[in-house]
Enzyme design. Structure first.
Site, mmCIF file in Angstrom:
data_model
loop_
_atom_site.group_PDB
_atom_site.id
_atom_site.type_symbol
_atom_site.label_atom_id
_atom_site.label_comp_id
_atom_site.label_asym_id
_atom_site.label_seq_id
_atom_site.Cartn_x
_atom_site.Cartn_y
_atom_site.Cartn_z
ATOM 1 N N CYS A 129 -22.761 37.605 -33.451
ATOM 2 C CA CYS A 129 -21.746 38.471 -34.073
ATOM 3 C C CYS A 129 -20.358 37.955 -33.726
ATOM 4 O O CYS A 129 -20.020 37.848 -32.551
ATOM 5 C CB CYS A 129 -21.885 39.916 -33.601
ATOM 6 S SG CYS A 129 -20.534 40.929 -34.267
ATOM 7 N N GLY A 217 -20.877 35.109 -48.174
ATOM 8 C CA GLY A 217 -20.800 34.985 -49.626
ATOM 9 C C GLY A 217 -21.088 33.575 -50.081
ATOM 10 O O GLY A 217 -21.416 32.704 -49.272
HETATM 11 O O1 DOR Z 1 -20.597 39.244 -39.600
HETATM 12 C C1 DOR Z 1 -21.149 39.984 -38.809
HETATM 13 N N1 DOR Z 1 -20.711 41.253 -38.660
HETATM 14 N N2 DOR Z 1 -22.160 39.542 -38.066
HETATM 15 C C2 DOR Z 1 -22.758 40.286 -37.120
HETATM 16 O O2 DOR Z 1 -23.642 39.793 -36.460
HETATM 17 C C3 DOR Z 1 -22.347 41.664 -36.891
HETATM 18 C C4 DOR Z 1 -21.434 42.213 -37.923
HETATM 19 C C5 DOR Z 1 -20.522 43.253 -37.312
HETATM 20 O O3 DOR Z 1 -21.027 44.368 -37.062
HETATM 21 O O4 DOR Z 1 -19.359 42.973 -37.048
#
Ligand code: DOR
Length: 305
Positions: A129, A217
């Site tokens: 993330c 995307g």
């Molecule tokens: O892009 C993302 N956003 N990837 C993740 O693993 C978690 C998510 C977020 O909750 O920010």
């Protein structure tokens, strides 16, 4: 009729289409649009030990090339997910489930995985993330940290399959995939979002409150494809493909690169009917390209060029 069924580390899916984590909530977000039982599997929103409120807003920026998110792992916490969300999902959804688990420390990942083991066919360890401090990418971008967390959760996960969702924000994806394979994971999900940002040119400030976010995307499809290709060449890991998939041809291309099944993220947020539409397109395309079975496609683009 062409055969759409695939195998993911010994789990049979009726087709390879999976809503990516974060793009399907805990299963009821799309009920107004289609019956989720048409899916191959469903990945649920990234879940942590403690409930998370997520990042300050604005946390979404739309761009012509895709979208940027900074959600910050907003979720009700593992206990609520296991006690409420999963039983509720089971009342209307009967296909395999992928539980995406995130954390801010090895202990947190370990505790969540111990509780979650056996509650879903696949546990997808989210070490990638880009939107939280002290978690996410600090595990996914560092080989030693990745080895430590994968080893710790591997000891807790015996009934579910263990997949690790890797970050594209790294120099050497093969090195990190090898680490995960060495620690005994069943597979990897490739890829999470690419770090990006936009500025509001009139306000002269970043659009996203936390400045940067994860870019997803169509623009990231070639990056995802390249990493799937490299990891397929270098390891024996089972691969779940993710990144910019928007049409049936993308699914076939990703499977030819080495993905056993494919997740659809940003496109299903842009168009809630994206997955049913891709499923409807697939048989026609398979017939045109003389593909009898999707399962036979996996990795088929490798070899003499
Ligand atoms: O892009 C993302 N956003 N990837 C993740 O693993 C978690 C998510 C977020 O909750 O920010």
């Amino acid at each position: 009729a062409p055969s759409l069924g695939v195998d993911v580390a010994g789990i049979a899916l009726q087709n390879p289409l999976i809503p990516a984590s974060g793009c399907f909530g805990f299963g009821d977000d799309f009920l107004d649009f289609f019956d989720p039982n048409i899916l191959g599997a469903a990945a649920l929103k990234g879940t942590t030990r403690e409930p998370q409120a997520g990042n300050p807003t604005p946390r979404i920026a739309e761009t012509p090339a895709g979208m940027i998110n900074s959600i910050g792992l907003q979720n009700p916490g593992i206990d609520e997910v296991l006690a409420q969300k999963l039983p509720h999902l089971a009342t209307f959804y009967h296909q395999p489930v992928i539980l995406n688990i995130s954390g801010f420390s090895v202990d947190e990942y370990r505790e969540c995985c111990a509780k979650a083991d056996g509650r879903a066919e696949i546990i997808e360890l989210n070490v990638s993330c880009p939107n939280v401090h002290g978690g996410g990418m600090s595990f996914g971008a560092d080989a030693d940290a990745l080895a430590e967390v994968t080893r710790a959760v591997r000891q807790e996960v015996s009934r579910s399959r263990l997949f690790v969702k890797l970050s594209p924000n790294v120099t050497d994806i093969v090195e990190l995939a090898r680490v995960v394979e060495g620690e005994g994971a069943d597979g990897v999900t490739l890829i999470n979002t690419l770090q990006g940002m936009r500025i509001d040119p009139a306000r002269r400030r970043p659009v996203i409150a936390r400045t940067m976010g994860g870019f997803s995307g169509p623009a990231i499809f070639p990056v995802a494809l390249r990493m799937i290709w490299q990891v397929w060449e270098a390891t024996g890991l089972v691969i779940l493909g993710s990144g910019g998939v928007a049409r049936a041809a993308d699914v076939i291309e990703m499977m030819e690169a080495g993905a056993s099944a494919v997740q659809v993220g940003a496109e299903s947020l842009r168009n809630p009917m994206a997955i049913p539409q891709i499923l409807a397109e697939l048989p026609e395309l398979m017939e045109r390209w003389q593909i009898a079975s999707l399962a036979d496609l996996v990795g088929s683009a490798h070899g003499e060029n």
